[in-house]
Design an enzyme around this catalytic site. Structure first.
Site, mmCIF file in Angstrom:
data_model
loop_
_atom_site.group_PDB
_atom_site.id
_atom_site.type_symbol
_atom_site.label_atom_id
_atom_site.label_comp_id
_atom_site.label_asym_id
_atom_site.label_seq_id
_atom_site.Cartn_x
_atom_site.Cartn_y
_atom_site.Cartn_z
ATOM 1 N N SER A 190 28.652 114.906 -42.551
ATOM 2 C CA SER A 190 30.080 114.900 -42.872
ATOM 3 C C SER A 190 30.450 113.560 -43.478
ATOM 4 O O SER A 190 29.599 112.680 -43.650
ATOM 5 C CB SER A 190 30.916 115.158 -41.611
ATOM 6 O OG SER A 190 30.765 114.079 -40.698
ATOM 7 N N LYS A 191 31.726 113.402 -43.783
ATOM 8 C CA LYS A 191 32.187 112.178 -44.438
ATOM 9 C C LYS A 191 31.933 110.931 -43.595
ATOM 10 O O LYS A 191 31.797 109.837 -44.142
ATOM 11 C CB LYS A 191 33.677 112.298 -44.766
ATOM 12 C CG LYS A 191 33.977 113.275 -45.892
ATOM 13 C CD LYS A 191 35.466 113.320 -46.206
ATOM 14 C CE LYS A 191 35.761 114.294 -47.346
ATOM 15 N NZ LYS A 191 37.210 114.346 -47.642
ATOM 16 N N ARG A 192 31.893 111.101 -42.296
ATOM 17 C CA ARG A 192 31.671 109.911 -41.461
ATOM 18 C C ARG A 192 30.264 109.334 -41.641
ATOM 19 O O ARG A 192 29.999 108.204 -41.270
ATOM 20 C CB ARG A 192 31.931 110.234 -39.992
ATOM 21 C CG ARG A 192 30.907 111.130 -39.341
ATOM 22 C CD ARG A 192 31.209 111.298 -37.856
ATOM 23 N NE ARG A 192 30.265 112.165 -37.182
ATOM 24 C CZ ARG A 192 30.327 113.481 -37.170
ATOM 25 N NH1 ARG A 192 31.328 114.090 -37.803
ATOM 26 N NH2 ARG A 192 29.427 114.214 -36.528
#
Length: 492
Positions: free
Chosen positions: A263-265
């Site tokens: 994910s973006k994290r």
């Protein structure tokens, strides 16, 4: 999952297996990539597209692009363009398409009616509130929250807001003959009657994808393993409609370093974000194909090698872990190996404001100096600032330590001699500096960093000889004299 298990050699052979019939399928292998235009092309989708593309190319087949835009509220032309741009940047050309699923809705509706007329689908008037209540009740009693079939045998007609459900088979099993995971068995009594047409008259994903894959003669459906649970339901639809069942291959998901879904994290997940960060497409392609596929210990592959070697039998069954450092390593390799002319084109949108790259010959020399030393093109652009500067800005600590009165004499002598150096090449500069330190009876370190700071403003740069050759006599002389003037101002 209850009702789903992998088939072993000891399983009874009486299970009904959903195999490709082969009587209506295309002669050629045909794969497809079918993204939804509700956002950018993310890393997981790009790998799926890549695996489909490589499989079709390896087998001399065809690769079809289909845009699944039936979600009219979330689908946008901007997202469609972003997906097409990302695929083009990666070099994933398609042989057919892009087809747009929304333009095929009437065909999907015809197929829904065909199933209704044949008693293989039925209208359902259960309200969302009823279904939610039943779902909660099932959870509370430990049952699977599947549709209970309330409207299954009522023979209802279409009414405002009614949906159409596929009449599933309630006995036996469906086998997914997965080319990556092996055979997976699903008990049919645990597959609920799926909605195939919503109350607004639009087909659902699971139904539309079956119709489109069948009509487009897709022979192999290669997709993420988050679709595994959709596959037995889709197989039953293929069979109910009399279509050949394609072969399925479900690719394990990509995880972040913490072993959770990417994910973006974990960093950028958009393909075009990597372009903006200065990655080369071949580096991203090479990295993505190695997320789940391998060929011995080989790490670096050309497109030609990938097409020759790629096969689904070498795709792993376990999730792959995304490692940004490995991608950076690959990108550094491809930058180092690229022709500077090609890098000049890739660099055009990446140069910081204020840098004038109109002098192509000079810019190319700058790129040649820096390409063995950087991991991204953005890093190259940022590192190159001193080459193009009209006035060097010295790093404060570097200037305090190395631009001091003690070096003024040496810098003046070098500036005076630069116009006289006959061979202004890397070898010629090396010889000039060697002779200079011998004549001055000093060590190279006495002038190395002062000269580097004078020319670049920094203590870290490509070799002094390379920098001097790229800058040329005029710039070198001017910068050394500017440094001398700076030292004079500091001592006044």
């Amino acid at each position: 999952m209850k009702g789903k298990r992998h088939l072993t050699n000891s399983e009874p052979q009486s299970y009904k297996s959903a195999k490709m019939k082969g009587n209506n399928m295309a002669d050629k292998i045909r794969t497809r990539f079918a993204p939804s235009p509700t956002g950018y092309l993310h890393i997981g989708g790009a790998r799926t597209a890549l695996f489909n593309w490589l499989f079709s190319r390896h087998n001399g087949g065809e690769f079809v692009l289909r845009i699944e835009d039936t979600d009219q509220q979330r689908s946008t032309e901007e997202s469609t363009k972003a997906i097409l741009d990302a695929m083009a940047w990666m070099g994933l050309n398609w042989d057919e398409g892009p087809h747009f699923q929304a333009q095929r809705v009437e065909l999907h509706r015809e197929m829904v009616q065909k199933l209704v007329q044949e008693g293989k689908a039925y209208y359902c008037t259960c309200t969302p509130e009823e279904l939610e209540s039943k779902r909660k009740e099932a959870f509370a009693t430990g049952k699977k929250p599947k549709y209970d079939g309330k409207c299954r045998d009522k023979g209802l007609k279409k009414t405002p807001g009614s949906v159409v459900r596929f009449r599933g088979i309630e006995t036996g099993v469906t086998i997914v003959e997965d080319l990556i995971k092996g055979n997976i068995i699903f008990n049919n009594d645990e597959l609920d009657d799926l909605i195939i047409e919503r109350g607004d008259g639009y087909p659902t994903y699971n139904f539309a994808v079956v119709i489109d894959d069948a009509m487009m003669n897709i022979t192999h459906v290669i997709r993420g393993d988050d679709h595994v649970n959709n596959t037995p339901r889709q197989i039953l639809m293929y069979q109910a409609l009399g279509f050949d069942v394609p072969q399925f291959a479900h690719v394990p998901m990509i995880l972040g370093a913490d072993k959770t879904r990417l994910s973006k994290r974990h960093g950028a997940t958009s393909v075009m974000a990597y372009k903006e960060m200065g990655f080369l497409p071949e580096a991203l392609v090479n990295y993505l194909v190695r997320l789940g596929w391998s060929h011995g210990d080989q790490e670096i592959f050309s497109f030609k090698e990938l097409i020759e070697l790629f096969d689904l039998s070498s795709v792993g069954k376990s999730p792959a872990v995304f490692n940004p450092e490995k991608l950076l390593w690959l990108n550094a390799h491809y930058i180092k190996e690229s022709k500077p002319e090609r890098l000049m084109e890739e660099m055009r949108p990446l140069w910081p404001a204020g840098i004038n790259t109109d002098d192509g010959a000079f810019t190319q020399k700058v790129i040649i100096d820096l390409q063995p030393r950087v991991k991204t093109l953005v890093e190259l652009a940022q590192t190159a600032d001193f080459y193009f500067a009209d006035q060097i800005r010295y790093e404060e600590q570097a200037a305090q330590k190395f631009l001091v009165p003690e070096v003024t004499g040496h810098l003046k002598a070098i500036a005076d001699e630069i116009p006289k150096v006959q061979n202004f090449s890397k070898e010629g500069i090396e010889a000039f500096l060697k002779n200079f330190i011998e004549e001055q009876k000093i060590k190279f370190k006495a002038i190395a960093q002062p000269l580097r700071v004078a020319l670049t403003g920094k203590t870290v740069s490509p070799g002094i000889d390379e920098v001097m050759v790229t800058l040329g006599r005029k710039r070198v002389t001017q910068r050394i004299n500017d440094a001398i003037a700076y030292i004079d101002r500091q001592t006044q």
